[in-house]
Design a protein around this motif. Structure first.
Motif, PDB file in Angstrom:
ATOM      1  N   LYS A 240       0.838  -1.195   0.000  1.00  0.00           N
ATOM      2  CA  LYS A 240       0.000   0.000   0.000  1.00  0.00           C
ATOM      3  C   LYS A 240       0.875   1.249   0.000  1.00  0.00           C
ATOM      4  O   LYS A 240       1.850   1.326   0.749  1.00  0.00           O
ATOM      5  N   LEU A 241       0.497   2.191  -0.830  1.00  0.00           N
ATOM      6  CA  LEU A 241       1.234   3.458  -0.888  1.00  0.00           C
ATOM      7  C   LEU A 241       0.490   4.537  -0.112  1.00  0.00           C
ATOM      8  O   LEU A 241      -0.741   4.615  -0.138  1.00  0.00           O
ATOM      9  N   SER A 242       1.248   5.371   0.573  1.00  0.00           N
ATOM     10  CA  SER A 242       0.686   6.467   1.342  1.00  0.00           C
ATOM     11  C   SER A 242       0.502   7.688   0.440  1.00  0.00           C
ATOM     12  O   SER A 242       1.133   7.808  -0.613  1.00  0.00           O
ATOM     13  N   TYR A 243      -0.360   8.620   0.888  1.00  0.00           N
ATOM     14  CA  TYR A 243      -0.500   9.896   0.177  1.00  0.00           C
ATOM     15  C   TYR A 243       0.604  10.858   0.606  1.00  0.00           C
ATOM     16  O   TYR A 243       0.861  11.857  -0.061  1.00  0.00           O
ATOM     17  N   LYS A 244       1.249  10.516   1.724  1.00  0.00           N
ATOM     18  CA  LYS A 244       2.329  11.363   2.219  1.00  0.00           C
ATOM     19  C   LYS A 244       3.579  11.143   1.370  1.00  0.00           C
ATOM     20  O   LYS A 244       3.873  10.019   0.956  1.00  0.00           O
ATOM     21  N   MET A 245       4.315  12.216   1.114  1.00  0.00           N
ATOM     22  CA  MET A 245       5.487  12.129   0.248  1.00  0.00           C
ATOM     23  C   MET A 245       6.761  12.554   0.977  1.00  0.00           C
ATOM     24  O   MET A 245       6.723  13.302   1.951  1.00  0.00           O
ATOM     25  N   LYS A 246       7.884  12.037   0.474  1.00  0.00           N
ATOM     26  CA  LYS A 246       9.198  12.414   0.988  1.00  0.00           C
ATOM     27  C   LYS A 246      10.191  12.376  -0.174  1.00  0.00           C
ATOM     28  O   LYS A 246      10.246  11.388  -0.915  1.00  0.00           O
ATOM     29  N   ASP A 247      10.925  13.460  -0.333  1.00  0.00           N
ATOM     30  CA  ASP A 247      11.915  13.564  -1.410  1.00  0.00           C
ATOM     31  C   ASP A 247      11.302  13.293  -2.786  1.00  0.00           C
ATOM     32  O   ASP A 247      11.907  12.651  -3.640  1.00  0.00           O
ATOM     33  N   GLY A 248      10.058  13.741  -2.974  1.00  0.00           N
ATOM     34  CA  GLY A 248       9.419  13.619  -4.279  1.00  0.00           C
ATOM     35  C   GLY A 248       8.767  12.277  -4.545  1.00  0.00           C
ATOM     36  O   GLY A 248       8.248  12.047  -5.652  1.00  0.00           O
ATOM     37  N   HIS A 249       8.769  11.375  -3.552  1.00  0.00           N
ATOM     38  CA  HIS A 249       8.162  10.055  -3.744  1.00  0.00           C
ATOM     39  C   HIS A 249       7.162   9.772  -2.618  1.00  0.00           C
ATOM     40  O   HIS A 249       7.318  10.242  -1.494  1.00  0.00           O
ATOM     41  N   ASN A 250       6.155   8.958  -2.936  1.00  0.00           N
ATOM     42  CA  ASN A 250       5.208   8.539  -1.913  1.00  0.00           C
ATOM     43  C   ASN A 250       5.855   7.540  -0.963  1.00  0.00           C
ATOM     44  O   ASN A 250       6.670   6.716  -1.374  1.00  0.00           O
ATOM     45  N   LEU A 251       5.476   7.620   0.294  1.00  0.00           N
ATOM     46  CA  LEU A 251       5.909   6.637   1.277  1.00  0.00           C
ATOM     47  C   LEU A 251       5.006   5.406   1.190  1.00  0.00           C
ATOM     48  O   LEU A 251       3.949   5.440   0.570  1.00  0.00           O
ATOM     49  N   PHE A 252       5.432   4.330   1.828  1.00  0.00           N
ATOM     50  CA  PHE A 252       4.591   3.140   1.922  1.00  0.00           C
ATOM     51  C   PHE A 252       3.706   3.248   3.156  1.00  0.00           C
ATOM     52  O   PHE A 252       4.062   3.909   4.141  1.00  0.00           O
ATOM     53  N   ARG A 253       2.551   2.608   3.109  1.00  0.00           N
ATOM     54  CA  ARG A 253       1.624   2.606   4.237  1.00  0.00           C
ATOM     55  C   ARG A 253       1.700   1.248   4.924  1.00  0.00           C
ATOM     56  O   ARG A 253       1.365   0.219   4.343  1.00  0.00           O
ATOM     57  N   ASN A 254       2.184   1.232   6.180  1.00  0.00           N
ATOM     58  CA  ASN A 254       2.289  -0.002   6.952  1.00  0.00           C
ATOM     59  C   ASN A 254       1.357   0.079   8.151  1.00  0.00           C
ATOM     60  O   ASN A 254       1.677   0.709   9.161  1.00  0.00           O
ATOM     61  N   GLY A 255       0.173  -0.518   8.024  1.00  0.00           N
ATOM     62  CA  GLY A 255      -0.820  -0.421   9.091  1.00  0.00           C
ATOM     63  C   GLY A 255      -1.318   1.001   9.207  1.00  0.00           C
ATOM     64  O   GLY A 255      -1.903   1.544   8.276  1.00  0.00           O
ATOM     65  N   TYR A 256      -1.056   1.645  10.345  1.00  0.00           N
ATOM     66  CA  TYR A 256      -1.468   3.029  10.560  1.00  0.00           C
ATOM     67  C   TYR A 256      -0.300   3.998  10.426  1.00  0.00           C
ATOM     68  O   TYR A 256      -0.429   5.186  10.706  1.00  0.00           O
ATOM     69  N   GLU A 257       0.838   3.473   9.995  1.00  0.00           N
ATOM     70  CA  GLU A 257       2.037   4.300   9.928  1.00  0.00           C
ATOM     71  C   GLU A 257       2.535   4.441   8.491  1.00  0.00           C
ATOM     72  O   GLU A 257       2.247   3.618   7.626  1.00  0.00           O
ATOM     73  N   ASP A 258       3.281   5.512   8.245  1.00  0.00           N
ATOM     74  CA  ASP A 258       3.947   5.705   6.954  1.00  0.00           C
ATOM     75  C   ASP A 258       5.411   5.321   7.102  1.00  0.00           C
ATOM     76  O   ASP A 258       6.029   5.561   8.140  1.00  0.00           O
ATOM     77  N   SER A 259       5.976   4.718   6.062  1.00  0.00           N
ATOM     78  CA  SER A 259       7.352   4.248   6.141  1.00  0.00           C
ATOM     79  C   SER A 259       8.008   4.277   4.766  1.00  0.00           C
ATOM     80  O   SER A 259       7.335   4.193   3.737  1.00  0.00           O
ATOM     81  N   GLU A 260       9.323   4.369   4.769  1.00  0.00           N
ATOM     82  CA  GLU A 260      10.064   4.299   3.520  1.00  0.00           C
ATOM     83  C   GLU A 260      10.252   2.847   3.074  1.00  0.00           C
ATOM     84  O   GLU A 260      10.626   2.580   1.940  1.00  0.00           O
ATOM     85  N   VAL A 261      10.000   1.913   3.995  1.00  0.00           N
ATOM     86  CA  VAL A 261      10.201   0.488   3.706  1.00  0.00           C
ATOM     87  C   VAL A 261       8.849  -0.218   3.579  1.00  0.00           C
ATOM     88  O   VAL A 261       8.015  -0.123   4.478  1.00  0.00           O
ATOM     89  N   PRO A 262       8.594  -0.926   2.476  1.00  0.00           N
ATOM     90  CA  PRO A 262       7.321  -1.642   2.328  1.00  0.00           C
ATOM     91  C   PRO A 262       7.247  -2.831   3.269  1.00  0.00           C
ATOM     92  O   PRO A 262       8.255  -3.473   3.561  1.00  0.00           O
ATOM     93  N   MET A 263       6.044  -3.123   3.755  1.00  0.00           N
ATOM     94  CA  MET A 263       5.865  -4.255   4.662  1.00  0.00           C
ATOM     95  C   MET A 263       4.491  -4.875   4.450  1.00  0.00           C
ATOM     96  O   MET A 263       3.501  -4.168   4.270  1.00  0.00           O
ATOM     97  N   ASP A 264       4.452  -6.198   4.445  1.00  0.00           N
ATOM     98  CA  ASP A 264       3.172  -6.885   4.379  1.00  0.00           C
ATOM     99  C   ASP A 264       3.162  -7.953   5.468  1.00  0.00           C
ATOM    100  O   ASP A 264       4.206  -8.319   6.006  1.00  0.00           O
ATOM    101  N   TYR A 265       1.973  -8.444   5.801  1.00  0.00           N
ATOM    102  CA  TYR A 265       1.835  -9.430   6.859  1.00  0.00           C
ATOM    103  C   TYR A 265       1.310 -10.736   6.287  1.00  0.00           C
ATOM    104  O   TYR A 265       0.659 -10.774   5.249  1.00  0.00           O
ATOM    105  N   VAL A 266       1.590 -11.818   6.992  1.00  0.00           N
ATOM    106  CA  VAL A 266       1.144 -13.127   6.529  1.00  0.00           C
ATOM    107  C   VAL A 266      -0.378 -13.188   6.517  1.00  0.00           C
ATOM    108  O   VAL A 266      -1.036 -12.831   7.494  1.00  0.00           O
ATOM    109  N   GLY A 267      -0.939 -13.647   5.401  1.00  0.00           N
ATOM    110  CA  GLY A 267      -2.389 -13.784   5.303  1.00  0.00           C
ATOM    111  C   GLY A 267      -2.834 -15.214   5.534  1.00  0.00           C
ATOM    112  O   GLY A 267      -3.796 -15.471   6.246  1.00  0.00           O
ATOM    113  N   SER A 268      -2.125 -16.173   4.960  1.00  0.00           N
ATOM    114  CA  SER A 268      -2.453 -17.583   5.164  1.00  0.00           C
ATOM    115  C   SER A 268      -1.275 -18.459   4.765  1.00  0.00           C
ATOM    116  O   SER A 268      -0.373 -18.029   4.044  1.00  0.00           O
TER     117      SER A 268
END
Length: 274
Positions: A240-268
């Motif tokens: 998921k990509l965030s609407y928040k940007m840094k250095d001209g690029h969108n940040l990733f959305r990790n749960g309720y937080e924005d991050s420069e590093v993408p993260m996903d969680y185990v689904g099954s």
């Protein structure tokens, strides 16, 4: 029924008179301990107005307790330690509960039913004899798809042989497992981390590197002569990509937080048997 109630009453009476904020491992094997402390609030006066203010956040810790060692609560909360020989719990009011010859089997079942090696070349009769009756079942393909609760489903073929096990929801999400191969060692059962004796078998089973490891698929093939494939799937399968940007690029959305590093969680996790 009357006999059962009398035994239950006697057990409750015994435990109600045993209190402690400390658990000692009096077995010969390591225990896994889960500490849980609730948030603490206090009434404080702010600008002349009384408000309920949080002074301590909730805390949870997972620790290993060695034989003949003790662990003590840091404050009011729950402390639960267990291995394959015993489970001991110090409740919020410090009442102590522990398994006995009557309750130990159910404790072991709750963990052993997530031991993937135990299902190799087994039928529904074995599963029901060792892990209880399914909660719900429905016809599926030529066999039957059944739910055992707490994030465990099993598909049996037309010969009632175990063909696929599905691990999901509480089993993987309770611990918010990030999507990587090491998360397979951190599954949950009944809201508690999987017992150390089962994890020991998992470490042997998954000692080899995954056959495939990408951002949306981790797969082990031919782990044993009976386990054909184990597939780990992320919750979303994409970042998921965030609407928040840094250095001209969108940040990733990790749960309720924005991050420069993408993260996903185990689904099954799907386990396929031959």
């Amino acid at each position: 029924m009357k006999w059962f109630l009398n035994i239950l009453f006697a057990s409750i009476f015994l435990y109600a008179n045993e209190t402690s904020d400390t658990i000692r491992n009096n077995t010969n094997e390591d225990m896994l301990c889960l500490e849980s402390y609730p948030s603490v609030y206090e009434q404080k006066e702010i600008k002349g107005i009384k408000k309920r203010v949080k002074v301590l956040d909730d805390e949870k810790y997972i620790k290993t307790l060695k034989p003949n060692k003790s662990i003590k609560k840091k404050r009011e909360g729950n402390l639960n330690c267990y291995n394959e020989f015993k489970e001991i719990t110090s409740a919020k009011d410090n009442r102590v509960f522990q398994t006995n010859e009557r309750t130990l089997p159910s404790h072991l079942i709750s963990h052993n039913k997530y031991n993937l090696t135990l299902y190799e070349n087994k039928t529904r009769d074995f599963v029901e004899k060792n892990f209880g009756i399914a909660q719900r079942c429905a016809p599926y393909k030529k066999g039957e798809y059944c739910n055992w609760g707490f994030g465990l489903d099993i598909y049996f073929d037309e010969n009632k042989k175990v063909k696929t096990i599905y691990l999901y929801e509480n089993t993987v999400n309770r611990g918010n497992l990030t999507f990587n191969e090491k998360s397979i060692l951190k599954l949950y059962t009944n809201s508690k981390p999987l017992g150390l004796w089962v994890v020991k078998d998992y470490k042997k089973l998954f000692s080899q590197k995954p056959t495939i490891s990408t951002t949306n698929l981790i797969m082990w093939e031919n782990l044993t002569k009976h386990i054909k494939r184990v597939t780990m799937i992320p919750k979303n399968g994409y970042f998921k990509l965030s609407y928040k940007m840094k250095d001209g690029h969108n940040l990733f959305r990790n749960g309720y937080e924005d991050s420069e590093v993408p993260m996903d969680y185990v689904g099954s996790i799907l386990v396929e048997y031959r």
